[in-house]
Design a protein around this motif. Structure first.
Motif, PDB file in Angstrom:
ATOM      1  N   LYS A   1     -10.022  15.973   4.553  1.00 56.95           N
ATOM      2  CA  LYS A   1      -8.892  16.525   3.819  1.00 56.95           C
ATOM      3  C   LYS A   1      -7.746  16.754   4.798  1.00 56.95           C
ATOM      4  CE  LYS A   1      -9.470  21.550   4.006  1.00 56.95           C
ATOM      5  NZ  LYS A   1      -9.588  22.769   3.186  1.00 56.95           N
ATOM      6  N   ALA A   2      -6.574  17.034   4.279  1.00 62.36           N
ATOM      7  CA  ALA A   2      -5.405  17.322   5.111  1.00 62.36           C
ATOM      8  C   ALA A   2      -4.924  18.743   4.821  1.00 62.36           C
ATOM      9  CB  ALA A   2      -4.291  16.331   4.815  1.00 62.36           C
ATOM     10  N   TRP A   3      -4.606  19.451   5.892  1.00 66.23           N
ATOM     11  CA  TRP A   3      -3.927  20.735   5.750  1.00 66.23           C
ATOM     12  C   TRP A   3      -2.431  20.464   5.855  1.00 66.23           C
ATOM     13  CZ3 TRP A   3      -6.007  24.969   3.945  1.00 66.23           C
ATOM     14  CH2 TRP A   3      -7.385  25.199   4.114  1.00 66.23           C
ATOM     15  N   LEU A   4      -1.684  20.761   4.801  1.00 66.26           N
ATOM     16  CA  LEU A   4      -0.260  20.456   4.788  1.00 66.26           C
ATOM     17  C   LEU A   4       0.546  21.431   5.626  1.00 66.26           C
ATOM     18  CD1 LEU A   4       0.235  19.448   1.043  1.00 66.26           C
ATOM     19  CD2 LEU A   4      -0.325  18.012   3.019  1.00 66.26           C
TER      20      LEU A   4
ATOM     21  N   ASN B   1       0.848  -1.197   0.000  1.00 72.40           N
ATOM     22  CA  ASN B   1       0.000   0.000   0.000  1.00 72.40           C
ATOM     23  C   ASN B   1       0.876   1.237   0.000  1.00 72.40           C
ATOM     24  OD1 ASN B   1      -1.356   2.183   2.040  1.00 72.40           O
ATOM     25  ND2 ASN B   1      -2.898   1.242   0.733  1.00 72.40           N
ATOM     26  N   LEU B   2       0.546   2.180  -0.868  1.00 69.34           N
ATOM     27  CA  LEU B   2       1.299   3.434  -0.950  1.00 69.34           C
ATOM     28  C   LEU B   2       0.602   4.506  -0.125  1.00 69.34           C
ATOM     29  CD1 LEU B   2       3.624   5.112  -2.153  1.00 69.34           C
ATOM     30  CD2 LEU B   2       2.126   5.625  -4.094  1.00 69.34           C
ATOM     31  N   ASN B   3       1.348   5.127   0.774  1.00 71.34           N
ATOM     32  CA  ASN B   3       0.809   6.174   1.646  1.00 71.34           C
ATOM     33  C   ASN B   3       0.754   7.498   0.897  1.00 71.34           C
ATOM     34  OD1 ASN B   3       0.644   8.366   3.550  1.00 71.34           O
ATOM     35  ND2 ASN B   3       1.200   6.951   5.181  1.00 71.34           N
ATOM     36  N   CYS B   4      -0.468   7.980   0.662  1.00 65.27           N
ATOM     37  CA  CYS B   4      -0.684   9.315   0.091  1.00 65.27           C
ATOM     38  C   CYS B   4      -1.585  10.117   1.023  1.00 65.27           C
ATOM     39  CB  CYS B   4      -1.306   9.214  -1.299  1.00 65.27           C
ATOM     40  SG  CYS B   4      -0.265   8.416  -2.534  1.00 65.27           S
ATOM     41  N   GLY B   5      -1.486   9.851   2.331  1.00 61.25           N
ATOM     42  CA  GLY B   5      -2.386  10.511   3.269  1.00 61.25           C
ATOM     43  C   GLY B   5      -1.737  11.135   4.476  1.00 61.25           C
ATOM     44  N   CYS B   6      -0.475  10.788   4.772  1.00 60.13           N
ATOM     45  CA  CYS B   6       0.167  11.326   5.975  1.00 60.13           C
ATOM     46  C   CYS B   6       0.537  12.791   5.761  1.00 60.13           C
ATOM     47  CB  CYS B   6       1.413  10.513   6.313  1.00 60.13           C
ATOM     48  SG  CYS B   6       2.276  11.117   7.784  1.00 60.13           S
ATOM     49  N   PRO B   7       0.112  13.692   6.671  1.00 52.90           N
ATOM     50  CA  PRO B   7       0.332  15.120   6.446  1.00 52.90           C
ATOM     51  C   PRO B   7       1.539  15.710   7.176  1.00 52.90           C
ATOM     52  CG  PRO B   7      -1.287  14.831   8.182  1.00 52.90           C
ATOM     53  CD  PRO B   7      -0.821  13.446   7.789  1.00 52.90           C
TER      54      PRO B   7
ATOM     55  N   ILE C   1      -6.522  18.048  -0.138  1.00 51.05           N
ATOM     56  CA  ILE C   1      -5.491  18.740   0.632  1.00 51.05           C
ATOM     57  C   ILE C   1      -5.658  20.245   0.431  1.00 51.05           C
ATOM     58  CG2 ILE C   1      -3.749  16.903   0.674  1.00 51.05           C
ATOM     59  CD1 ILE C   1      -2.416  18.284  -1.756  1.00 51.05           C
ATOM     60  N   ASP C   2      -5.420  20.966   1.490  1.00 52.28           N
ATOM     61  CA  ASP C   2      -5.423  22.424   1.436  1.00 52.28           C
ATOM     62  C   ASP C   2      -6.659  22.948   0.692  1.00 52.28           C
ATOM     63  OD1 ASP C   2      -3.079  22.318   2.850  1.00 52.28           O
ATOM     64  OD2 ASP C   2      -1.799  22.502   1.104  1.00 52.28           O
ATOM     65  N   ASP C   3      -6.445  23.721  -0.378  1.00 50.96           N
ATOM     66  CA  ASP C   3      -7.572  24.290  -1.120  1.00 50.96           C
ATOM     67  C   ASP C   3      -8.136  23.332  -2.169  1.00 50.96           C
ATOM     68  OD1 ASP C   3      -7.437  26.688   0.305  1.00 50.96           O
ATOM     69  OD2 ASP C   3      -5.906  27.505  -1.039  1.00 50.96           O
ATOM     70  N   MET C   4      -7.508  22.177  -2.326  1.00 47.04           N
ATOM     71  CA  MET C   4      -8.053  21.136  -3.205  1.00 47.04           C
ATOM     72  C   MET C   4      -9.077  20.366  -2.374  1.00 47.04           C
ATOM     73  SD  MET C   4      -6.059  17.994  -5.077  1.00 47.04           S
ATOM     74  CE  MET C   4      -6.640  16.633  -4.068  1.00 47.04           C
TER      75      MET C   4
ATOM     76  N   PRO D   1      -0.059  16.487  12.728  1.00 47.32           N
ATOM     77  CA  PRO D   1      -0.690  15.228  12.310  1.00 47.32           C
ATOM     78  C   PRO D   1      -1.889  14.852  13.174  1.00 47.32           C
ATOM     79  CG  PRO D   1       1.681  15.016  12.163  1.00 47.32           C
ATOM     80  CD  PRO D   1       1.405  16.348  12.810  1.00 47.32           C
ATOM     81  N   LYS D   2      -1.783  15.073  14.482  1.00 51.21           N
ATOM     82  CA  LYS D   2      -2.917  14.771  15.366  1.00 51.21           C
ATOM     83  C   LYS D   2      -4.117  15.646  15.030  1.00 51.21           C
ATOM     84  CE  LYS D   2      -4.230  14.411  20.252  1.00 51.21           C
ATOM     85  NZ  LYS D   2      -5.449  15.210  20.190  1.00 51.21           N
ATOM     86  N   GLU D   3      -3.870  16.951  14.822  1.00 52.53           N
ATOM     87  CA  GLU D   3      -4.972  17.857  14.476  1.00 52.53           C
ATOM     88  C   GLU D   3      -5.577  17.495  13.120  1.00 52.53           C
ATOM     89  OE1 GLU D   3      -3.536  21.935  16.795  1.00 52.53           O
ATOM     90  OE2 GLU D   3      -2.657  21.413  14.850  1.00 52.53           O
ATOM     91  N   ASN D   4      -4.747  17.005  12.212  1.00 49.03           N
ATOM     92  CA  ASN D   4      -5.246  16.609  10.901  1.00 49.03           C
ATOM     93  C   ASN D   4      -6.122  15.369  10.963  1.00 49.03           C
ATOM     94  OD1 ASN D   4      -4.763  17.998   8.323  1.00 49.03           O
ATOM     95  ND2 ASN D   4      -2.647  18.111   9.028  1.00 49.03           N
ATOM     96  N   ARG D   5      -6.076  14.642  12.078  1.00 46.40           N
ATOM     97  CA  ARG D   5      -6.981  13.503  12.271  1.00 46.40           C
ATOM     98  C   ARG D   5      -8.287  13.924  12.927  1.00 46.40           C
ATOM     99  NH1 ARG D   5      -2.046  11.098  14.045  1.00 46.40           N
ATOM    100  NH2 ARG D   5      -2.670  11.347  16.221  1.00 46.40           N
ATOM    101  N   GLU D   6      -8.365  15.173  13.387  1.00 42.67           N
ATOM    102  CA  GLU D   6      -9.513  15.577  14.184  1.00 42.67           C
ATOM    103  C   GLU D   6     -10.188  16.861  13.722  1.00 42.67           C
ATOM    104  OE1 GLU D   6      -7.709  15.913  17.990  1.00 42.67           O
ATOM    105  OE2 GLU D   6      -7.476  13.738  18.290  1.00 42.67           O
TER     106      GLU D   6
END
Length: 331
Positions: free
Chosen positions: A175-178, A96-102, A145-148, A183-188
Motif C-alpha cells: 500500500k502507499a501512505w500518501l 498505462n495509467l499511473n495510479c501508484g505514485c505516492p 492507500i492509507d487506511d484503505m 516516495p523512496k520510503e513508500n517503496r520499502e
C-alpha cells in the motif's frame, strides 16, 4: 536458477517498471540488448507535459525498444483520451495509467496513488482512453492507500475499472501512505503482501494480473508466475541489468539475446557515437550503464572512470573505451 522454464501466455510475463529519471529511451535501448522479450515501460509523463510541452522529447524512442508501453499520469478523461491517441499515433504498444505514485508533487495534480480513492473517476478515464485508441489500456496501482488497506478496498478499486473492459492490472504489492512517507520510503516501508495479489487473480481469473514489488531474481519471478500472469521488476533491473539476459530463456523459453557484457558494450559504443553526433551529452547515456559490470573484476574501476568523467563538456566515446580497459585488463 530453477531448472524449469515458464511457458507464458502473456507478452507481459516479464516487464520492467516505469522509473522516473531512470527508464528513459537510452536506458531502454540498453536493456533491449539483453532481452528482446521483456516488456518495457517509459517513465511516467503527465498529460500536461504531452499536451502543452515538448511532445517529441517525451514520446521519442528507438525502434528497437518494442514491445513498449507509454505510462501517463493524469485524471482528466478528455486529456487522457488525447494522450492515448498520441500513444497510438507514435507507435506505442500499450498506454498505462499511473495510479501508484505516492509523491506529494503528483498528488497535488490528482495523479498517481491518490486516484485509488476515486475508482469511478479512474474507470471514466480508462473508458475515455479505450474509446480513443485501439491499443491496450492498462492500469498500474497499489494494493491500497492509507487506511484503505484490506482486500475489499482493492477489489472496490479494480472492479469498476474492469467493468469498462480493461483487462490488465499491474499491482504493486504494497500500500502507499500518501502523507508521512517519501516516495523512496513508500517503496520499502509498507510491507509486501503478495497473497493479496494472488487472491485478486484467483477471484478474477479473467483479468491479467501483473505483480510488482520486491522481486530481485529470476527465480523469484518464476515462483510468482505460478500465481499471477506476469511480473514487473524495477530497481533491480536498473542496478543489476545483467539479470535481463536470463529473461528470454528462463521466462519465455527462447534463446537468450546475448551472454557477453563486452558485446553489449560494443553495441552501446556505436549507439553512443550516433547520439553524440546528434547533440546528446555523454552522461545522459552512460549513467545507465554503471551496473553492467556489477560484481565483475574491474567493475568498480569501470564505474569510477565513467562517473568522474562523463559529465564533462568534451566527454566522448573515448572515455567509455577507457573505462572498458579497466575490464579488459582483468580478463
Amino acid at each position: 536458477m530453477l531448472d524449469q522454464t515458464h511457458s507464458p501466455t502473456s507478452p507481459r510475463a516479464f516487464t520492467v517498471a516505469p522509473m522516473m529519471e531512470w527508464s528513459d529511451r537510452h536506458c531502454r535501448y540498453f536493456w533491449r540488448l539483453m532481452s528482446k522479450r521483456a516488456f518495457l515501460y517509459t517513465e511516467m509523463v503527465t498529460c500536461g507535459a504531452l499536451i502543452h510541452g515538448d511532445r517529441e522529447r517525451f514520446l521519442n524512442y528507438n525502434s528497437e525498444e518494442h514491445p513498449l508501453a507509454l505510462q501517463v499520469g493524469g485524471s482528466n478523461p478528455q486529456e487522457l483520451a488525447a494522450c492515448a491517441k498520441m500513444a497510438e499515433s507514435w507507435g506505442y504498444d500499450e498506454i498505462n495509467l499511473n495510479c501508484g505514485c505516492p509523491s506529494d508533487r503528483v498528488q497535488n495534480g490528482m495523479i498517481g496513488a491518490c486516484l485509488m480513492g476515486h475508482p469511478q473517476l479512474v474507470a471514466d478515464c480508462i473508458k475515455a482512453m479505450q474509446d480513443a485508441t485501439s491499443i491496450p489500456v492498462t492500469v498500474k496501482h497499489r494494493i491500497g492507500i492509507d487506511d484503505m488497506d484490506d482486500y475489499q478496498g482493492l477489489t472496490d478499486f479494480v472492479e469498476p475499472i474492469a467493468a469498462t473492459g480493461c483487462l490488465t492490472f499491474i499491482v504493486h504489492a504494497r500500500k502507499a501512505w500518501l502523507k508521512g512517507l517519501s516516495p523512496k520510503e513508500n517503496r520499502e516501508v509498507p510491507p509486501l503482501n503478495y497473497e493479496r495479489v494472488h487472491l485478486l487473480k484467483r477471484e478474477h481469473p479473467q483479468l491479467e494480473i501483473i505483480l510488482n514489488g520486491g522481486l530481485s531474481t529470476i527465480d523469484e519471478c518464476i515462483e510468482q508466475l505460478a500465481y499471477v500472469d506476469g511480473v514487473m521488476v524495477g530497481r533491480e533491473a536498473y542496478h543489476n541489468p545483467w539479470l535481463l539476459t536470463d529473461v528470454d530463456s528462463a521466462i519465455y523459453g527462447e534463446a537468450p539475446q546475448t551472454q557477453d557484457r563486452l558485446m553489449i558494450m560494443a553495441n552501446m559504443l556505436q549507439y553512443i557515437e550516433k547520439q553524440l553526433s546528434e547533440g546528446m551529452r555523454l552522461h545522459h547515456i552512460t549513467r545507465h550503464l554503471l551496473g553492467l559490470f556489477y560484481g565483475q573484476p574491474g567493475g568498480k574501476q569501470f564505474r569510477r572512470v565513467i562517473s568522474e568523467g562523463a559529465h564533462k563538456a568534451n566527454a566522448g566515446v573515448e572515455l567509455v573505451d577507457l573505462a572498458l580497459d579497466q575490464i579488459r585488463s582483468r580478463m
